[in-house]
Design an enzyme around this catalytic site. Structure first.
Site, PDB file in Angstrom:
ATOM      1  N   GLN A 163       0.851  -1.187   0.000  1.00 25.72           N
ATOM      2  CA  GLN A 163       0.000   0.000   0.000  1.00 25.72           C
ATOM      3  C   GLN A 163       0.889   1.239   0.000  1.00 25.72           C
ATOM      4  O   GLN A 163       1.631   1.481   0.953  1.00 25.72           O
ATOM      5  CB  GLN A 163      -0.924   0.047   1.222  1.00 25.72           C
ATOM      6  CG  GLN A 163      -1.909   1.204   1.117  1.00 25.72           C
ATOM      7  CD  GLN A 163      -2.749   1.392   2.362  1.00 25.72           C
ATOM      8  OE1 GLN A 163      -2.255   1.907   3.366  1.00 25.72           O
ATOM      9  NE2 GLN A 163      -4.008   0.981   2.308  1.00 25.72           N
ATOM     10  N   TYR A 173      -5.921  10.953   3.490  1.00 23.38           N
ATOM     11  CA  TYR A 173      -4.530  11.138   3.089  1.00 23.38           C
ATOM     12  C   TYR A 173      -4.466  11.800   1.709  1.00 23.38           C
ATOM     13  O   TYR A 173      -5.468  12.274   1.190  1.00 23.38           O
ATOM     14  CB  TYR A 173      -3.782   9.808   3.174  1.00 23.38           C
ATOM     15  CG  TYR A 173      -3.771   9.272   4.592  1.00 23.38           C
ATOM     16  CD1 TYR A 173      -3.193  10.000   5.628  1.00 23.38           C
ATOM     17  CD2 TYR A 173      -4.394   8.071   4.917  1.00 23.38           C
ATOM     18  CE1 TYR A 173      -3.207   9.546   6.938  1.00 23.38           C
ATOM     19  CE2 TYR A 173      -4.420   7.604   6.231  1.00 23.38           C
ATOM     20  CZ  TYR A 173      -3.827   8.349   7.241  1.00 23.38           C
ATOM     21  OH  TYR A 173      -3.855   7.911   8.528  1.00 23.38           O
ATOM     22  N   GLY A 197      -9.433  -5.974   9.522  1.00 25.49           N
ATOM     23  CA  GLY A 197      -8.361  -5.216  10.146  1.00 25.49           C
ATOM     24  C   GLY A 197      -8.013  -5.748  11.523  1.00 25.49           C
ATOM     25  O   GLY A 197      -7.158  -6.623  11.674  1.00 25.49           O
TER      26      GLY A 197
END
Length: 384
Positions: free
Chosen positions: A103, A186, A328
């Protein structure tokens, strides 16, 4: 195998890659690359544990440059030492039969000028526009300061160059592909959102202009890996890191971006569901992202993320709403998560939030706690 989980354990074809199951490991920042931001032996052990059962692993966010970092000890991929560290990890993931994408991550305005790597870069905090995010605490800095007003980048192609070089480095490190981090407030998300992007040039304003940076970033990394080894993660419902447009504008923006990204023929688009816990300043726009955008994706796989239980994940795949599900926290606490779901084992390890992000500036040995010491389940009966 538990019949309720059967849909999770059918293989899925990702371009030329065959994923053995549909229980995927989401990118999970853990701040364990001590004493620097070079992947180490503890990182390798963490990934090896999870590669034994995961269908696809997306690495923790990999910083593409010193300029644009936040967390201490998050790994980078801008130098040869980092590439070599990641190569050891990708080798062991492949040995365990899994697949791993890097990523690629740039924090944009969520960086802090006093963060160690940001200081070392000698550059300011860059973003689409000089607009600070609300909230935030940099707990590793004295006084736990909040976000700062960034410097608007004059020429965004400079940042696109960094994404392309990071993809080149990721390929050298043995990653099977790359996922752009286009979510959670982001850099790519900052260009998309009209509340953080007030530019009046061809990088801002209209939906097409705000989409330009992310789409060009995809094109840059496609040049390196090929379209079937490239993906993007999106969080249209926003909230995290002070993201969120009005609902109508959100749907218009992400419908356009997703449609154009899908035309590029990329491997998958991950849609992250709205989670109230990830919307601390209540800026998000809750809506069903799979129902709203899933039908727009004609070429790529639709993968989903965001608080799924095993049962819900299986039902979502069975209903044809997604081809795979990212988890997650369950992967943090259960190194054998996919195997547990397959054989109906309970998810009974509790997350230790005190160690979730490691010990700032602690030793490599200290970073093992809450990282590689969560136990796997017992499977002796499977041999009978």
């Amino acid at each position: 195998m538990q019949s309720t989980a059967a849909s999770l354990f059918q293989p899925v074809q990702l371009g030329s890659l065959t994923l053995r199951n549909r229980v995927f490991m989401s990118a999970l920042t853990r701040n364990r690359s001590v004493p620097t931001n070079v992947p180490n032996s503890v990182n390798l052990e963490h990934y090896q544990q999870r590669a034994k059962s995961a269908g696809l692993i997306v690495s923790e966010g990999v910083l593409i440059t010193r300029q644009g970092s936040e967390w201490p000890h998050a790994p980078g991929i801008w130098n040869q030492e980092q590439i070599s560290g990641w190569k050891k990890i990708t080798d062991v993931v492949h040995k365990e039969g899994s697949t791993i994408f890097a990523q690629l991550w740039h924090l944009g305005r969520i960086s802090h000028p006093e963060a160690p790597e940001q200081i070392a870069s000698g550059q300011p905090v860059y973003a689409p526009s000089a607009i600070s995010a609300q909230g935030g605490k940099f707990r590793f800095l004295p006084g736990a300061p909040g976000y700062v007003t960034p410097t608007a980048i004059d020429d965004p192609t400079v940042l696109l160059d960094l994404f392309e070089q990071a993809a080149i480095n990721a390929k050298q490190a043995g990653f099977d592909g790359v996922e752009l981090h286009g979510a959670n407030g982001y850099l790519i998300h900052q260009f998309l959102d009209s509340t953080s992007n007030k530019r009046t040039d061809n990088w801002g304003g209209s939906v097409a202009n705000r989409s330009r940076f992310g789409l060009l970033a995809l094109e840059r990394v496609i040049k390196v890996f090929g379209k079937d080894r490239v993906a993007i993660k999106l969080n249209p419902a926003g909230g995290y890191n002070d993201m969120g447009m009005p609902l109508e504008e959100t749907i218009e923006t992400f419908s356009y971006f997703i449609t154009e990204a899908d035309k590029l023929g990329i491997a998958y688009i991950t849609l992250v569901r709205y989670l109230d816990a990830f919307d601390p300043v209540k800026r998000g726009t809750p809506h069903d992202v799979l129902d709203t955008y899933g039908h727009l994706i004609k070429n790529a796989h639709v993968f989903a993320n965001g608080g799924f239980t095993g049962e819900e994940a299986a039902a979502t795949i069975k209903a044809g709403k997604a081809s795979g599900i990212f988890f997650g926290i369950p992967w943090i606490t259960h190194p054998d998560l996919a195997k547990r779901l397959q054989y109906g084992k309970p998810l009974d390890n509790q997350v230790d939030f005190a160690t979730l992000y490691g010990v700032y500036y602690g030793s490599e040995e200290e970073q093992r706690k809450g990282y590689v010491d969560y136990p796997a389940a017992q499977y002796e009966e499977l041999a009978n």
